[in-house]
Write an enzyme that holds these catalytic residues in place. Sequence first.
Site, PDB file in Angstrom:
ATOM      1  N   HIS A 161       0.853  -1.186   0.000  1.00  0.00           N
ATOM      2  CA  HIS A 161       0.000   0.000   0.000  1.00  0.00           C
ATOM      3  C   HIS A 161       0.895   1.245   0.000  1.00  0.00           C
ATOM      4  CE1 HIS A 161      -3.209  -2.589   2.102  1.00  0.00           C
ATOM      5  NE2 HIS A 161      -3.766  -2.181   0.977  1.00  0.00           N
ATOM      6  N   CYS A 248      -2.417   0.603   9.675  1.00  0.00           N
ATOM      7  CA  CYS A 248      -3.460  -0.354   9.260  1.00  0.00           C
ATOM      8  C   CYS A 248      -4.413  -0.708  10.393  1.00  0.00           C
ATOM      9  CB  CYS A 248      -2.839  -1.667   8.789  1.00  0.00           C
ATOM     10  SG  CYS A 248      -1.340  -1.493   7.875  1.00  0.00           S
TER      11      CYS A 248
HETATM   12  C1  CIR Z   1      -3.470  -7.579   3.662  1.00  0.00           C
HETATM   13  O1  CIR Z   1      -2.643  -8.089   2.883  1.00  0.00           O
HETATM   14  O2  CIR Z   1      -4.501  -7.045   3.263  1.00  0.00           O
HETATM   15  C2  CIR Z   1      -3.189  -7.643   5.147  1.00  0.00           C
HETATM   16  N1  CIR Z   1      -2.508  -8.851   5.445  1.00  0.00           N
HETATM   17  C3  CIR Z   1      -2.356  -6.446   5.566  1.00  0.00           C
HETATM   18  C4  CIR Z   1      -3.072  -5.145   5.395  1.00  0.00           C
HETATM   19  C5  CIR Z   1      -2.208  -4.003   5.734  1.00  0.00           C
HETATM   20  N2  CIR Z   1      -2.931  -2.780   5.647  1.00  0.00           N
HETATM   21  C6  CIR Z   1      -2.391  -1.607   5.337  1.00  0.00           C
HETATM   22  O3  CIR Z   1      -1.220  -1.544   4.951  1.00  0.00           O
HETATM   23  N3  CIR Z   1      -3.174  -0.544   5.397  1.00  0.00           N
END
Ligand code: CIR
Length: 253
Positions: A161, A248
């Site tokens: 992201h 996150c």
């Molecule tokens: C994913 O791959 O969607 C989750 N394991 C990690 C999400 C991380 N979120 C973020 O960077 N905002």
Amino acid sequence: MFKHAIVRKPCQAMIDGITTANLGTPDYELALKQHDFYVETLKKCGVEVTVLEADERYPDSCFVEDVALCTKKCAIITNPGAPTRKGEEEEMKEVLKRFYENMEFIQDPGTVEAGDIMMVGDHFYIGLSARTNQEGARQMIHILNKCGFTGSMVPLKEVLHLKTGLSYLENNHLLISGEFVEDPAFKEFHKIIVSEDELYTSNCIWVNDHVLIPAGFPKTLKEVEQLGYVVHEVDMSEFRKLDGGLSCLSLRF
Ligand code: CIR
């Protein structure tokens, strides 16, 4: 200033969360402890924290940042690009109704995960990633414009992201790494370049002149302390195993 934060407790199914990290399977009990500490730290920054119960249907559901963008004027419910995360946004819609009258939605074929969105005052940088597509970003900018904000797109090549590689720490300070360092989109900022051996600290969060930083990275810690913020180290080892960072784990508004 932020008044509110929303978090969701990790679920046991988190051991099946999406990952590219190669750091092993998260220890659920330790993740719960680290999450509690994260919540307590947010409270020290002066926000009221709403803690949602774990949702076993969605292994990655503790990463609430991705399912909504909360601005000063409206909340925008996203449409996650990862197939196993589709649906996480449904319950967040109900929760955010308590806080917002004005709610908007990203619709298919547009996809957005808000980890790809960095707010800088009234402007929003939107990463084009494997999760956020051009149509999703277009819809997002259209909605932001209606609310009196602006937005621009930033293509990503390497990170998950946008905010995996960047964090705005207010007062023009931008923590920045890797593919973004030379990007002209960020040339006006005071850049704090994250060292190659501390890349995980590219994702920090500013909350009311406090900064949360992952524990165990002395170089970035020193740099951020020198900016004059109250800095809190937070152990993120179990969330890092799922490619998750500090931003996150909460919505802040
Ligand atoms: C994913 O791959 O969607 C989750 N394991 C990690 C999400 C991380 N979120 C973020 O960077 N905002």
